[in-house]
Design a protein around this motif. Structure first.
Motif, PDB file in Angstrom:
ATOM      1  N   ASP A 227      94.174  44.838  13.569  1.00  0.00           N
ATOM      2  CA  ASP A 227      94.478  43.548  12.950  1.00  0.00           C
ATOM      3  C   ASP A 227      94.098  42.343  13.810  1.00  0.00           C
ATOM      4  OD1 ASP A 227      95.604  44.827  10.730  1.00  0.00           O
ATOM      5  OD2 ASP A 227      97.529  45.041  11.759  1.00  0.00           O
ATOM      6  N   GLU A 228      93.492  42.569  14.966  1.00  0.00           N
ATOM      7  CA  GLU A 228      93.096  41.457  15.820  1.00  0.00           C
ATOM      8  C   GLU A 228      91.925  41.875  16.680  1.00  0.00           C
ATOM      9  OE1 GLU A 228      96.556  40.554  18.088  1.00  0.00           O
ATOM     10  OE2 GLU A 228      96.571  42.466  19.150  1.00  0.00           O
ATOM     11  N   PHE A 229      91.313  40.886  17.363  1.00  0.00           N
ATOM     12  CA  PHE A 229      90.139  41.204  18.167  1.00  0.00           C
ATOM     13  C   PHE A 229      90.527  42.172  19.285  1.00  0.00           C
ATOM     14  CE2 PHE A 229      86.867  40.727  21.345  1.00  0.00           C
ATOM     15  CZ  PHE A 229      85.710  40.602  20.589  1.00  0.00           C
ATOM     16  N   PRO A 230      89.748  43.244  19.481  1.00  0.00           N
ATOM     17  CA  PRO A 230      90.104  44.221  20.517  1.00  0.00           C
ATOM     18  C   PRO A 230      89.862  43.684  21.925  1.00  0.00           C
ATOM     19  CG  PRO A 230      87.990  44.788  19.519  1.00  0.00           C
ATOM     20  CD  PRO A 230      88.557  43.637  18.731  1.00  0.00           C
ATOM     21  N   ASP A 231      90.891  43.677  22.730  1.00  0.00           N
ATOM     22  CA  ASP A 231      90.775  43.248  24.130  1.00  0.00           C
ATOM     23  C   ASP A 231      90.722  44.512  24.992  1.00  0.00           C
ATOM     24  OD1 ASP A 231      90.674  41.639  26.362  1.00  0.00           O
ATOM     25  OD2 ASP A 231      92.625  40.718  26.066  1.00  0.00           O
TER      26      ASP A 231
ATOM     27  N   TYR B 136      81.255  41.939  26.780  1.00  0.00           N
ATOM     28  CA  TYR B 136      81.087  42.307  28.183  1.00  0.00           C
ATOM     29  C   TYR B 136      81.848  41.403  29.144  1.00  0.00           C
ATOM     30  CZ  TYR B 136      77.249  45.063  26.218  1.00  0.00           C
ATOM     31  OH  TYR B 136      76.501  45.936  25.469  1.00  0.00           O
ATOM     32  N   LEU B 137      81.930  40.116  28.827  1.00  0.00           N
ATOM     33  CA  LEU B 137      82.624  39.185  29.719  1.00  0.00           C
ATOM     34  C   LEU B 137      84.040  38.864  29.244  1.00  0.00           C
ATOM     35  CD1 LEU B 137      79.753  36.679  30.646  1.00  0.00           C
ATOM     36  CD2 LEU B 137      80.443  38.793  31.791  1.00  0.00           C
ATOM     37  N   GLY B 138      84.447  39.443  28.140  1.00  0.00           N
ATOM     38  CA  GLY B 138      85.803  39.226  27.654  1.00  0.00           C
ATOM     39  C   GLY B 138      86.099  37.791  27.260  1.00  0.00           C
ATOM     40  N   LEU B 139      85.080  37.050  26.875  1.00  0.00           N
ATOM     41  CA  LEU B 139      85.273  35.628  26.577  1.00  0.00           C
ATOM     42  C   LEU B 139      86.045  35.400  25.287  1.00  0.00           C
ATOM     43  CD1 LEU B 139      81.700  34.375  27.533  1.00  0.00           C
ATOM     44  CD2 LEU B 139      83.829  33.798  28.715  1.00  0.00           C
ATOM     45  N   GLN B 140      85.871  36.284  24.309  1.00  0.00           N
ATOM     46  CA  GLN B 140      86.481  36.051  22.999  1.00  0.00           C
ATOM     47  C   GLN B 140      87.997  35.924  23.068  1.00  0.00           C
ATOM     48  OE1 GLN B 140      84.015  38.123  23.665  1.00  0.00           O
ATOM     49  NE2 GLN B 140      82.585  38.351  21.967  1.00  0.00           N
TER      50      GLN B 140
ATOM     51  N   ASN C 248      83.825  45.227  38.683  1.00  0.00           N
ATOM     52  CA  ASN C 248      84.361  46.328  37.876  1.00  0.00           C
ATOM     53  C   ASN C 248      83.373  47.491  37.773  1.00  0.00           C
ATOM     54  OD1 ASN C 248      86.629  44.808  37.527  1.00  0.00           O
ATOM     55  ND2 ASN C 248      86.317  44.384  35.354  1.00  0.00           N
ATOM     56  N   ILE C 249      82.089  47.168  37.619  1.00  0.00           N
ATOM     57  CA  ILE C 249      81.071  48.222  37.560  1.00  0.00           C
ATOM     58  C   ILE C 249      81.037  48.991  38.879  1.00  0.00           C
ATOM     59  CG2 ILE C 249      78.583  48.680  37.398  1.00  0.00           C
ATOM     60  CD1 ILE C 249      78.405  46.200  35.559  1.00  0.00           C
ATOM     61  N   ASP C 250      81.091  48.273  39.990  1.00  0.00           N
ATOM     62  CA  ASP C 250      81.066  48.914  41.305  1.00  0.00           C
ATOM     63  C   ASP C 250      82.281  49.813  41.505  1.00  0.00           C
ATOM     64  OD1 ASP C 250      80.021  49.087  44.167  1.00  0.00           O
ATOM     65  OD2 ASP C 250      82.016  48.241  44.514  1.00  0.00           O
TER      66      ASP C 250
ATOM     67  N   LEU D 114      82.446  48.802  30.075  1.00  0.00           N
ATOM     68  CA  LEU D 114      83.328  48.040  30.949  1.00  0.00           C
ATOM     69  C   LEU D 114      83.217  46.562  30.611  1.00  0.00           C
ATOM     70  CD1 LEU D 114      82.427  49.689  34.395  1.00  0.00           C
ATOM     71  CD2 LEU D 114      84.158  50.413  32.744  1.00  0.00           C
ATOM     72  N   SER D 115      84.302  45.828  30.826  1.00  0.00           N
ATOM     73  CA  SER D 115      84.265  44.383  30.621  1.00  0.00           C
ATOM     74  C   SER D 115      84.962  43.687  31.779  1.00  0.00           C
ATOM     75  CB  SER D 115      84.947  44.003  29.306  1.00  0.00           C
ATOM     76  OG  SER D 115      86.355  43.894  29.462  1.00  0.00           O
ATOM     77  N   SER D 116      84.792  42.372  31.823  1.00  0.00           N
ATOM     78  CA  SER D 116      85.466  41.575  32.850  1.00  0.00           C
ATOM     79  C   SER D 116      86.976  41.595  32.685  1.00  0.00           C
ATOM     80  CB  SER D 116      84.965  40.128  32.797  1.00  0.00           C
ATOM     81  OG  SER D 116      83.583  40.059  33.023  1.00  0.00           O
ATOM     82  N   SER D 117      87.436  41.924  31.481  1.00  0.00           N
ATOM     83  CA  SER D 117      88.880  41.905  31.202  1.00  0.00           C
ATOM     84  C   SER D 117      89.622  43.091  31.794  1.00  0.00           C
ATOM     85  CB  SER D 117      89.118  41.873  29.689  1.00  0.00           C
ATOM     86  OG  SER D 117      88.590  40.706  29.115  1.00  0.00           O
ATOM     87  N   HIS D 118      88.921  44.176  32.078  1.00  0.00           N
ATOM     88  CA  HIS D 118      89.599  45.368  32.584  1.00  0.00           C
ATOM     89  C   HIS D 118      90.140  45.146  33.988  1.00  0.00           C
ATOM     90  CE1 HIS D 118      87.084  47.578  29.463  1.00  0.00           C
ATOM     91  NE2 HIS D 118      88.343  47.858  29.163  1.00  0.00           N
ATOM     92  N   THR D 119      91.333  45.652  34.208  1.00  0.00           N
ATOM     93  CA  THR D 119      91.956  45.566  35.522  1.00  0.00           C
ATOM     94  C   THR D 119      91.524  46.750  36.376  1.00  0.00           C
ATOM     95  OG1 THR D 119      93.900  46.857  34.880  1.00  0.00           O
ATOM     96  CG2 THR D 119      93.969  44.477  34.453  1.00  0.00           C
ATOM     97  N   ASN D 120      91.793  46.653  37.675  1.00  0.00           N
ATOM     98  CA  ASN D 120      91.528  47.792  38.563  1.00  0.00           C
ATOM     99  C   ASN D 120      92.259  49.042  38.085  1.00  0.00           C
ATOM    100  OD1 ASN D 120      90.026  46.053  40.086  1.00  0.00           O
ATOM    101  ND2 ASN D 120      91.372  46.067  41.882  1.00  0.00           N
ATOM    102  N   GLU D 121      93.494  48.852  37.644  1.00  0.00           N
ATOM    103  CA  GLU D 121      94.296  49.992  37.190  1.00  0.00           C
ATOM    104  C   GLU D 121      93.673  50.645  35.952  1.00  0.00           C
ATOM    105  OE1 GLU D 121      95.458  46.981  37.940  1.00  0.00           O
ATOM    106  OE2 GLU D 121      96.529  47.485  39.812  1.00  0.00           O
ATOM    107  N   ASP D 122      93.150  49.811  35.039  1.00  0.00           N
ATOM    108  CA  ASP D 122      92.478  50.350  33.849  1.00  0.00           C
ATOM    109  C   ASP D 122      91.311  51.250  34.253  1.00  0.00           C
ATOM    110  OD1 ASP D 122      94.156  48.728  32.331  1.00  0.00           O
ATOM    111  OD2 ASP D 122      92.638  47.176  32.031  1.00  0.00           O
TER     112      ASP D 122
END
Length: 346
Positions: free
Chosen positions: A5-9, A27-31, A264-266, A323-331
């Motif tokens: 029901d909403e944009f996937p983060d 990719y950059l999590g801008l949305q 995040n890629i690294d 992967l996106s900029s929004s992902h945390t290290n834990e993710d």
């Protein structure tokens, strides 16, 4: 298929259960970025929610030309023109070259945005090379994707180096590279230009790297002016001015997001034990695989990835971790642990 029901983060909820989401093209999590959204909302108040008139109208909003110049400088081209979508940008280029004096060739895995109806897409670069070498009457126009998700084009484009590019017009869809790859997110334009094709045109969506519903074409001043003088361009509504203004005013934010994506890629690559599970290109955040068991295993362990047949139900299954900029290290570490567990069981 899942409906939400909403944009996937970085996370999505399906049937009351939360999953980590490593799919899509944001990719950059801008949305879903609060700063980006705030800029967008303010620009909507200035420019309205949309602009349905032709850019050929006697009343013209200056932001179009401003963003065209801004993007051209970023990408390294002489000129740029924006469109309402990446698909429409590709279709404008394809439509222009669909004339008797040009012979169109399509490299393996070329996106449908660059062709009309059913075009012959060569199954191998060798077949394509042979076909071009046998053509002597028409100017060859070669269409391809920069990021083909098979690891064959970006970043080295080795197959292009076997072709007589000085005689070939090169048309490249860089939708998955613009904003992400290249110098300052400029994509592949500068590198492709260094190969000295007869003419270079790069088209793209701006929705993946820049988070707005728009497309663009980059080329020489003469080519861009020629495209802008077509009926196709004159009859089309342009991109939303508020979106373009947001892109221009978000340069620092976008740069920071791109740096975070590289981190995040690294982190991902340093912590997975079996890179051979995937096909991927250096510096790009997508990791492609053909293993339905792996996709199911990830879902069972709380992770949803891109996994569907594209562009039609008759095409091959497209599975990839994004992967996106929004992902945390834990993710990312959780994802790596699950992938490593899968490798041990396999």
């Amino acid at each position: 298929m899942f409906s939400i029901d909403e944009f996937p983060d970085r996370t999505i909820a399906i049937n009351g259960k939360e999953y980590l989401y490593f799919g899509g093209t944001s990719y950059l999590g801008l949305q879903t970025d609060a700063e980006f959204q705030s800029l967008f909302i303010n620009n909507i108040k200035k420019y309205g929610t949309g602009y349905s008139a032709s850019r050929k109208s006697n009343i013209r909003i200056s932001i179009f030309d401003e963003v065209d110049a801004h993007l051209a400088e970023m990408i390294g081209s002489k000129a740029c023109v924006t469109m309402s979508s990446g698909y429409l940008a590709g279709q404008l280029v394809c439509n222009y070259f669909s004339r008797p004096d040009y012979q169109l060739y399509y490299a393996p895995h070329t996106h449908s945005a660059l062709f009309r109806d059913q075009q012959e897409i060569f199954l191998s670069w060798k077949e394509l090379e042979n076909a071009i070498s046998q053509n002597s009457n028409k100017t060859p126009v070669l269409f391809l994707d920069s990021i083909d998700f098979h690891g064959e084009n970006f970043p080295d484009y080795n197959f292009l180096k076997n072709l007589p590019l000085k005689d070939i017009i090169l048309v490249v869809d860089d939708s998955h590279g613009i904003g992400i790859t290249g110098e300052n997110g400029g994509g592949s334009y500068r590198f492709l230009k260094s190969l000295s094709p007869k003419e270079l045109l790069v088209s793209c969506s701006l929705g993946k790297g820049f988070g707005i519903q728009a497309g663009a074409i980059f080329s020489s001043n003469n080519m861009i002016n020629t495209l802008k003088n077509t009926q196709f361009f004159g009859g089309a509504s342009p991109a939303t001015p508020a979106a373009l203004a947001t892109l221009k005013k978000s340069s620092s934010l976008i740069a920071n997001k791109r740096m975070q994506l590289a981190v995040n890629i690294d982190l991902f690559l340093r912590n997975i034990s079996n890179r051979s599970l995937f096909v991927f290109a250096e510096g790009h955040p997508t990791f492609n695989f053909k293993n339905e068991i792996l996709a199911t295993y990830l879902e069972e362990n709380g992770i949803i990835v891109t996994n569907f047949r594209y562009p039609t139900e008759n095409d091959s299954l497209m599975s990839r971790i994004v992967l996106s900029s929004s992902h945390t290290n834990e993710d990312i570490l959780k994802l790596c642990n699950i992938l490593n567990s899968f490798s041990r069981k396999s």
